[in-house]
Design an enzyme around this catalytic site. Structure first.
Site, PDB file in Angstrom:
ATOM      1  N   SER A   1       0.802  -1.217   0.000  1.00 49.75           N
ATOM      2  CA  SER A   1       0.000   0.000   0.000  1.00 49.75           C
ATOM      3  C   SER A   1       0.839   1.272   0.000  1.00 49.75           C
ATOM      4  O   SER A   1       0.293   2.367  -0.120  1.00 49.75           O
ATOM      5  CB  SER A   1      -0.931  -0.028   1.217  1.00 49.75           C
ATOM      6  OG  SER A   1      -0.148  -0.143   2.386  1.00 49.75           O
TER       7      SER A   1
ATOM      8  N   GLY B   1       7.885  -1.714  -0.462  1.00 50.31           N
ATOM      9  CA  GLY B   1       7.400  -1.602   0.910  1.00 50.31           C
ATOM     10  C   GLY B   1       7.981  -2.702   1.777  1.00 50.31           C
ATOM     11  O   GLY B   1       8.757  -3.539   1.305  1.00 50.31           O
ATOM     12  N   ALA B   2       7.623  -2.709   3.037  1.00 51.75           N
ATOM     13  CA  ALA B   2       8.093  -3.773   3.933  1.00 51.75           C
ATOM     14  C   ALA B   2       7.079  -3.932   5.051  1.00 51.75           C
ATOM     15  O   ALA B   2       6.332  -3.006   5.367  1.00 51.75           O
ATOM     16  CB  ALA B   2       9.449  -3.411   4.520  1.00 51.75           C
ATOM     17  N   ASP B   3       7.066  -5.112   5.628  1.00 51.85           N
ATOM     18  CA  ASP B   3       6.152  -5.336   6.742  1.00 51.85           C
ATOM     19  C   ASP B   3       6.783  -4.951   8.070  1.00 51.85           C
ATOM     20  O   ASP B   3       6.101  -4.558   9.002  1.00 51.85           O
ATOM     21  CB  ASP B   3       5.725  -6.813   6.751  1.00 51.85           C
ATOM     22  CG  ASP B   3       4.914  -7.127   5.509  1.00 51.85           C
ATOM     23  OD1 ASP B   3       3.891  -6.474   5.300  1.00 51.85           O
ATOM     24  OD2 ASP B   3       5.337  -7.993   4.720  1.00 51.85           O
TER      25      ASP B   3
ATOM     26  N   GLY C   1       1.924  -9.334   1.413  1.00 49.38           N
ATOM     27  CA  GLY C   1       1.042  -9.391   0.239  1.00 49.38           C
ATOM     28  C   GLY C   1       1.356 -10.579  -0.652  1.00 49.38           C
ATOM     29  O   GLY C   1       0.819 -10.674  -1.759  1.00 49.38           O
TER      30      GLY C   1
ATOM     31  N   GLU D   1       9.599  -9.970  -5.434  1.00 53.06           N
ATOM     32  CA  GLU D   1      10.207  -8.809  -4.771  1.00 53.06           C
ATOM     33  C   GLU D   1      11.684  -9.057  -4.505  1.00 53.06           C
ATOM     34  O   GLU D   1      12.527  -8.179  -4.685  1.00 53.06           O
ATOM     35  CB  GLU D   1       9.482  -8.515  -3.452  1.00 53.06           C
ATOM     36  CG  GLU D   1       8.119  -7.897  -3.681  1.00 53.06           C
ATOM     37  CD  GLU D   1       7.267  -7.791  -2.410  1.00 53.06           C
ATOM     38  OE1 GLU D   1       6.269  -7.081  -2.444  1.00 53.06           O
ATOM     39  OE2 GLU D   1       7.590  -8.442  -1.400  1.00 53.06           O
TER      40      GLU D   1
HETATM   41  O1  LIG Z   1       6.088  -7.405   0.894  1.00 50.09           O
HETATM   42  C1  LIG Z   1       5.093  -6.905   0.490  1.00 50.09           C
HETATM   43  C2  LIG Z   1       4.141  -7.642  -0.355  1.00 50.09           C
HETATM   44  O2  LIG Z   1       4.557  -8.949  -0.537  1.00 50.09           O
HETATM   45  C3  LIG Z   1       4.782  -5.511   0.843  1.00 50.09           C
HETATM   46  O3  LIG Z   1       5.757  -4.676   0.341  1.00 50.09           O
HETATM   47  C4  LIG Z   1       4.706  -5.419   2.316  1.00 50.09           C
HETATM   48  O4  LIG Z   1       3.720  -6.318   2.737  1.00 50.09           O
HETATM   49  C5  LIG Z   1       4.386  -4.040   2.796  1.00 50.09           C
HETATM   50  O5  LIG Z   1       3.147  -3.646   2.371  1.00 50.09           O
HETATM   51  P1  LIG Z   1       2.444  -2.323   2.873  1.00 50.09           P
HETATM   52  O6  LIG Z   1       3.212  -1.192   2.279  1.00 50.09           O
HETATM   53  O7  LIG Z   1       1.046  -2.461   2.343  1.00 50.09           O
HETATM   54  O8  LIG Z   1       2.456  -2.367   4.350  1.00 50.09           O
END
Ligand SMILES: O=C(CO)[C@H](O)[C@H](O)COP(=O)(O)O
Length: 770
Positions: free
Chosen positions: A503, A558-560, A573, A579
């Site tokens: 996102s 992005g990253a979690d 995601g 990625e």
């Molecule tokens: O790794 C990812 C998808 O596989 C995303 O980059 C990660 O989940 C971060 O997402 P967001 O910016 O929605 O928090």
């Protein structure tokens, strides 16, 4: 600039049978081994020009490797009978396509060929060859030629078989690059110094350096590289180890120590001149060892026994390095500086020496090969006594390395492994003895610097289409992070750009679009999945794929959750396979996230577990193995709006595996362990890959964590959003952190905090597809 194939082919032809010249040519002309391999080995054009393949060169252990190491090399073999004429050999070589390894062997000679020396001038390897038939012998063309039909009596020293192999790497892959970054951070002082630079450049360009050194050394038959990065696999651990070999290490350790200990007066590093004294030691610094008054800052060797200790070195600041008497080589032996035990060393089992010394050779993973020297491991004092320090300072570590070399200088090669997990937390201390003022980290860093902002007019100054302001603090901070990262890392000269998922990424694309059509028209954008593909296409940017563009200038994703070492969890995601490929392919990999993802230990904020992509038919077995590995709550990720599991963009299943904090503290080890499970396609742990992570904060500032440990704050009034203040920054956050919710997409979509906000909210940027 790559040379033309013509000129390279010319060089190859001209240097036939002269490996040094060939590689010199190649190295002068080509930026890396990948290109050498490509041009010399894989271009049919060369063949058409009647060029020949590289002549046999002995190159051992040149490069690091990873589990896919075989793919990095291009072995090929050709059998050449001794009776063959030059012309015939040439002809065969010409026919050898797309290969870089030449193995020439013949039947054991019945006799010593005419003109063949009793022992080849390069005979140390020969003797190995006769024993094990596995070591690489330098190819003496005249030997091959003249061997047929000789009736001389057998010579015990002559090799029974000639085996010549050429191994060239097709280059470092990004995993190895990440390892190098990790090692560089762990073992070198975190300061910009010429020595530091020199060593890091060597690490980064070790392929080339190693090659060069091999050629230098081959005259002395020392066929070892300067450094290699290997993955050590023991029952207890599986992680990268830096293996330091040979005399060059002595130079490096010496120089580094000198520098570390110096009071700053010797800023320019010159590798010491190599002159052997009688003991076989490099003696640039030892000329004085018999003098009563040693010159300032020389490192002195002093092998004097004193009781059960032996004094080995006196360091430039007069600190004494003593080593305890060795009782049992397999048990840790103490090394003390000024009476304080700073580290231990021990001899590792021979099986490990075998593993290490076979790295990069055809004998890797085989038992045919006989390791020449024992392998030494350096350990923190806590390995012998739990109450002792669990870390070694970097200067002390190098003092130990240097001490070992001084003690064991009669060995031709002294492999030292630095791979104990305790050493991963080597610290850099500056007690008075070392007199090292910690240098504030320079903003410019090395080699992949942050961009020069002044050269890049911020796109925010250009008239750009803006999407409506975000409706919550979290969204605003995502945008802040994304915009700041784009402004700093996506420069006009960047033509191939990787676009991540999640996102936060729509804001990345938004900012790129704001850079204008002119700059974007000759750029190509590579997506990490369905969502980013849509973003690229909808923004009318040019779409490409990583198989067309395996080298990407910058990937932003992005990253979690991201820790202090820029390790991160990704794959919330489910896109982490692509990625990771795009992160590896990128020269610069940058993370963008909101403040909730900024953490110190992975798993504290993002609790649903490490996303693991697995081949569908293996998932039950993998779940079982993950339970055994320490994740009893690992589960298959189930889809929300479909019965059954989430299926990734690659047709695989995703498992979410939460691990205990203790294990999450060493994400690299965990990553390698999970990755080793058969059926695992990719693990959502990205270790040491990112150059920087941008976190948008609630107060409008941005925190930037850099790969070298620096943390930078961009004040709110300097942020790219400041031109047009964002109206809705005061809406409370939806949650302090992403909840443990297997349906990642819905967990992440920031709900508008109030009905009013929701009503005013313009279309939210797309959230990830699950
Ligand atoms: O790794 C990812 C998808 O596989 C995303 O980059 C990660 O989940 C971060 O997402 P967001 O910016 O929605 O928090």
């Amino acid at each position: 600039m790559l040379p033309s194939l013509d000129s390279l082919a010319e060089a190859v032809i001209n240097s036939f049978f002269d490996p040094r010249q060939l590689l010199d040519e190649a190295f002068n002309a080509l930026p890396n081994l990948q290109d050498v391999a490509f041009h010399l080995g894989f271009r049919k054009g060369i063949e058409k020009r009647r060029a020949v393949l590289p002549p046999p060169i002995e190159v051992l252990n040149v490069l690091g490797f990873d589990t896919d190491w075989k793919r990095m090399k291009a072995p090929a073999r050709i059998q050449v009978e001794r009776s063959w004429s030059d012309e015939r050999i040439r002809h065969s070589l010409r026919r050898l396509k797309a290969k870089l390894s030449v193995d020439i062997s013949d039947r054991p000679p019945s006799s010593r060929p005419e003109g063949m020396p009793h022992r080849s001038p390069l005979s140390r390897q020969d003797t190995h060859d006769t024993r094990s038939s596995s070591m690489i012998v330098p190819w003496d063309r005249s030997v091959v030629r003249s061997s047929a039909g000789s009736n001389d009596r057998p010579d015990v020293h002559s090799p029974t078989s000639y085996r010549i192999e050429v191994w060239m790497s097709t280059g470092l892959n990004a995993t190895t690059r990440a390892d190098i970054r990790h090692l560089q951070r762990s073992y070198l002082p975190p300061q910009a110094s010429p020595v530091h630079e020199w060593l890091t450049i060597m690490l980064h360009r070790r392929a080339q350096s190693a090659f060069r050194y091999i050629f230098t050394y081959s005259a002395h038959q020392v066929q070892v590289p300067l450094l290699s990065v290997v993955h050590m696999s023991t029952p207890a651990s599986y992680h990268p180890a830096l293996v330091l070999h040979d005399f060059e290490l002595l130079n490096a350790a010496h120089a580094l120590l000198k520098h570390l200990i110096a009071d700053g007066a010797d800023p320019r590093f010159q590798p010491p001149q190599r002159r052997s004294n009688q003991a076989g030691l490099i003696d640039e610094q030892y000329a004085h060892e018999n003098n009563t008054t040693p010159p300032a800052r020389a490192i002195q060797r002093t092998l004097a026994p004193s009781g059960s200790w032996r004094r080995v070195l006196v360091l430039p600041d007069d600190a004494r390095v003593d080593v305890a008497e060795v009782q049992d080589p397999s048990q840790p032996t103490q090394v003390a500086i000024d009476g304080k035990v700073v580290g231990l060393y021990r001899t590792l089992p021979r099986s490990l020496a075998l593993v290490i010394s076979a790295v990069g050779t055809p004998h890797e993973h085989s038992a045919e090969h006989v390791p020449k020297f024992p392998l030494l491991e350096i350990l923190a004092p806590a390995a012998a006594d739990a109450t002792a320090p669990a870390t070694i300072s970097i200067p002390d570590l190098w003092a130990i390395v240097y001490t070992l070399h001084t003690l064991l200088h009669t060995q031709e090669t002294i492999p030292v492994v630095l791979d104990d997990p305790a050493l991963h937390s080597l610290y850099y201390r500056t007690p008075s003895r070392w007199r090292l003022p910690p240098t504030p980290p320079s903003h410019s860093g090395w080699p992949d610097n942050p961009v020069h902002h002044h050269e890049h007019p911020s796109p925010s100054r250009r008239p750009a289409k803006r999407s409506p302001p975000p409706t919550s603090t979290v969204e605003a901070s995502k945008r802040l992070a994304a915009w700041t990262a784009v402004d700093r890392h996506i420069l006009p000269e960047h033509k191939v750009i990787g676009i991540g998922s999640g996102s936060t990424v729509p804001y990345v694309v938004e900012r790129i679009v704001a850079q204008g059509k002119k700059v974007n028209k000759d750029r190509v954008f590579i997506p990490t999945g369905f969502q980013s593909k849509e973003l690229i296409v909808n923004a009318q940017l040019l779409l490409g794929d990583v198989d067309q563009y395996p080298v990407i200038d910058v990937t932003i994703d992005g990253a979690d959750e991201v820790d202090h070492d820029l390790n991160c969890i990704k794959g919330g995601g489910g896109c982490h396979l692509r990625e990771k490929v795009l992160a590896e392919a990128a020269d610069t990999f940058v993370l963008v996230a909101d403040y909730r993802k900024n953490s110190s230990v992975l798993g504290t904020m993002f609790k649903q577990g490490i996303p693991i992509e697995v081949v569908p038919f293996a998932y039950t077995k993998i779940l079982q193995n993950l339970h055994l590995l320490g994740s009893p709550n690992a589960v298959l990720r189930m889809a929300k709006a479909k019965a059954g599991p989430v299926v990734s963009d690659n047709g695989n299943f995703i498992i979410d595996a939460p691990f205990p904090e203790e294990m999450m503290k060493d994400p690299y080890t965990l990553l390698t362990r999970i990755k080793m499970l058969t059926g695992v396609v990719e693990v959502g742990l990205f270790c040491h890959m990112a150059k920087a992570a941008y976190f948008g904060n609630q107060d409008g500032s941005v925190t930037i964590k850099w790969h070298d440990g620096r943390v930078e704050q961009v004040r709110a009034d300097k942020s790219p959003l400041v031109e047009k203040p964002q109206p809705v920054l005061s809406v409370p956050d939806p949650a302090p952190a992403p909840a443990a919710d297997p349906s990642h997409g819905s967990a992440k979509a920031p709900p508008p905090a109030t009905a009013a906000a929701a009503a005013n909210a313009p279309a939210e940027p797309a959230t990830k597809a699950s």
